[in-house]
Design a protein around this motif. Structure first.
Motif, PDB file in Angstrom:
ATOM      1  N   ARG A  45      41.219  39.352  39.015  1.00 55.96           N
ATOM      2  CA  ARG A  45      40.295  38.054  39.468  1.00 55.96           C
ATOM      3  C   ARG A  45      38.870  38.159  39.201  1.00 55.96           C
ATOM      4  O   ARG A  45      38.411  37.207  38.776  1.00 55.96           O
ATOM      5  CB  ARG A  45      40.343  38.431  41.057  1.00 55.96           C
ATOM      6  CG  ARG A  45      39.496  37.352  41.933  1.00 55.96           C
ATOM      7  CD  ARG A  45      39.724  37.334  43.366  1.00 55.96           C
ATOM      8  NE  ARG A  45      38.956  36.604  43.946  1.00 55.96           N
ATOM      9  CZ  ARG A  45      39.370  35.268  44.175  1.00 55.96           C
ATOM     10  NH1 ARG A  45      40.580  34.695  43.909  1.00 55.96           N
ATOM     11  NH2 ARG A  45      38.457  34.222  44.881  1.00 55.96           N
ATOM     12  N   LEU A  46      38.388  39.451  38.680  1.00 54.96           N
ATOM     13  CA  LEU A  46      37.150  39.445  38.082  1.00 54.96           C
ATOM     14  C   LEU A  46      37.063  38.932  36.799  1.00 54.96           C
ATOM     15  O   LEU A  46      36.291  38.153  36.346  1.00 54.96           O
ATOM     16  CB  LEU A  46      36.619  41.015  37.929  1.00 54.96           C
ATOM     17  CG  LEU A  46      35.228  41.307  37.425  1.00 54.96           C
ATOM     18  CD1 LEU A  46      34.221  40.493  38.011  1.00 54.96           C
ATOM     19  CD2 LEU A  46      34.940  42.601  37.445  1.00 54.96           C
ATOM     20  N   THR A 123      32.782  37.535  44.754  1.00 55.21           N
ATOM     21  CA  THR A 123      33.339  37.732  43.304  1.00 55.21           C
ATOM     22  C   THR A 123      32.279  37.022  42.266  1.00 55.21           C
ATOM     23  O   THR A 123      32.261  37.533  41.163  1.00 55.21           O
ATOM     24  CB  THR A 123      34.687  36.754  43.223  1.00 55.21           C
ATOM     25  OG1 THR A 123      35.498  37.267  43.990  1.00 55.21           O
ATOM     26  CG2 THR A 123      35.096  36.868  41.722  1.00 55.21           C
TER      27      THR A 123
END
Length: 311
Positions: A45-46, A123
């Motif tokens: 996700r990063l 995020t």
């Protein structure tokens, strides 16, 4: 210069800029973490958020300036790819963080949802952190000799840090608070903000390009002066576009600066006064290039083109 000569010059500049943009895009894609990579490295996700924040379009002005500065000093563009990539990673991080609700609170960037809207605030913050630190890794691994790498790290850190871009952003937020309280500022105070917030990271590419080329002091000083003038002119045009620009071309909301009570050049100088100041800075930028002779011509053409941009 005749109209046909101007058309030919503009076409040659466009070709050069497009070639450099393609090189930068390829290098950025290679430098960023791969969401599909196996192992215990960057979380998927990063990696996705970092790539989203960088690869969603953009003029790539800062990295292109770095490549052109190296060429103007007699080096090849290839020698400046690493610092060029690092500059764009820092710029992308700054945009991700600037768009957050605690900063400029934007939901659109380059015609797409901002990073915190596409993912989430936590995020987006981590994606910006990741891009900032990756930038210095790219420089250290990609610039040779070591002395040139160290000089590029110094230039980038100073431009992006508390006396540069970050400090300028803080001062900009404080100016917004003053405006909300009914106080006003001046064009001089605004210039001090933007020489840090925007100008520092537009001057750095010129200095980093000169550093990798091991340019003599006279050429480094010429490019730094050019960068100072171009950086401020770019911000003035940006302020003007927020007033007179078209949202469909800009890829973001227009009119938001006045809505937030921000200090802008049109606010203090008016539209025509702002245009006149931008033109004077363009002339300063062109004059600064004299020590570079013919090698400075592409940068001269770019300075003039930036005054006419529509997005």
């Amino acid at each position: 210069m005749t109209s046909s000569s101007r058309i030919l010059e503009a076409a040659a500049l466009d070709d050069r800029l497009e070639a450099h943009r393609r090189r930068v895009e390829a290098a950025l894609a290679a430098a960023l973490p791969d969401p599909e990579a196996d192992g215990g490295g960057c979380p998927r996700r990063l990696a996705e958020a970092m790539r989203y924040g960088v690869l969603g379009g953009g003029k790539r002005l800062r990295p292109v300036l770095c490549l052109m500065a190296a060429e103007a000093c007699g080096a090849s563009w290839g020698e400046a790819v690493a610092p060029a990539v690092a500059l764009e990673l820092v710029h992308a991080y700054s945009l991700i963080h600037d768009d957050l609700p605690a900063m400029d609170d934007d939901d659109l960037r380059r015609g797409r949802p901002t990073c915190h809207k596409r993912f989430d605030e936590a995020t987006a913050i981590l994606a910006g952190d990741g891009l900032l630190t990756l930038a210095f890794e790219v420089v250290v691994k990609g610039v040779r000799p070591a002395a040139a790498a160290a000089e590029c790290v110094r230039i980038l850190a100073e431009a992006a840090g508390p006396s540069g871009m970050v400090g300028g952003q803080m001062a900009d937020l404080q100016a917004e608070e003053r405006s909300a309280e009914g106080a006003d500022g001046s064009a001089g105070e605004l210039e001090s903000i933007h020489r840090r917030k925007t100008g520092a990271l537009l001057r750095a590419p010129l200095e980093m390009g000169a550093a990798v080329a091991d340019a003599p002091a006279e050429k480094r000083e010429a490019l730094a002066a050019y960068g100072r003038a171009v950086g401020l002119a770019f911000q003035i045009v940006d302020d003007l576009l927020d007033v007179v620009g078209e949202e469909s071309k800009m890829g973001k909301r227009v009119g938001k600066d006045s809505g937030h009570g921000k200090w802008t050049y049109p606010r203090f100088l008016g539209v025509e006064g702002s245009r006149a100041k931008a033109r004077r800075l363009g002339d300063e930028a062109v004059a600064a290039l004299a020590p570079l002779g013919g090698r400075g011509e592409p940068l001269r053409a770019l300075a003039l083109a930036l005054l006419e941009r529509e997005c």
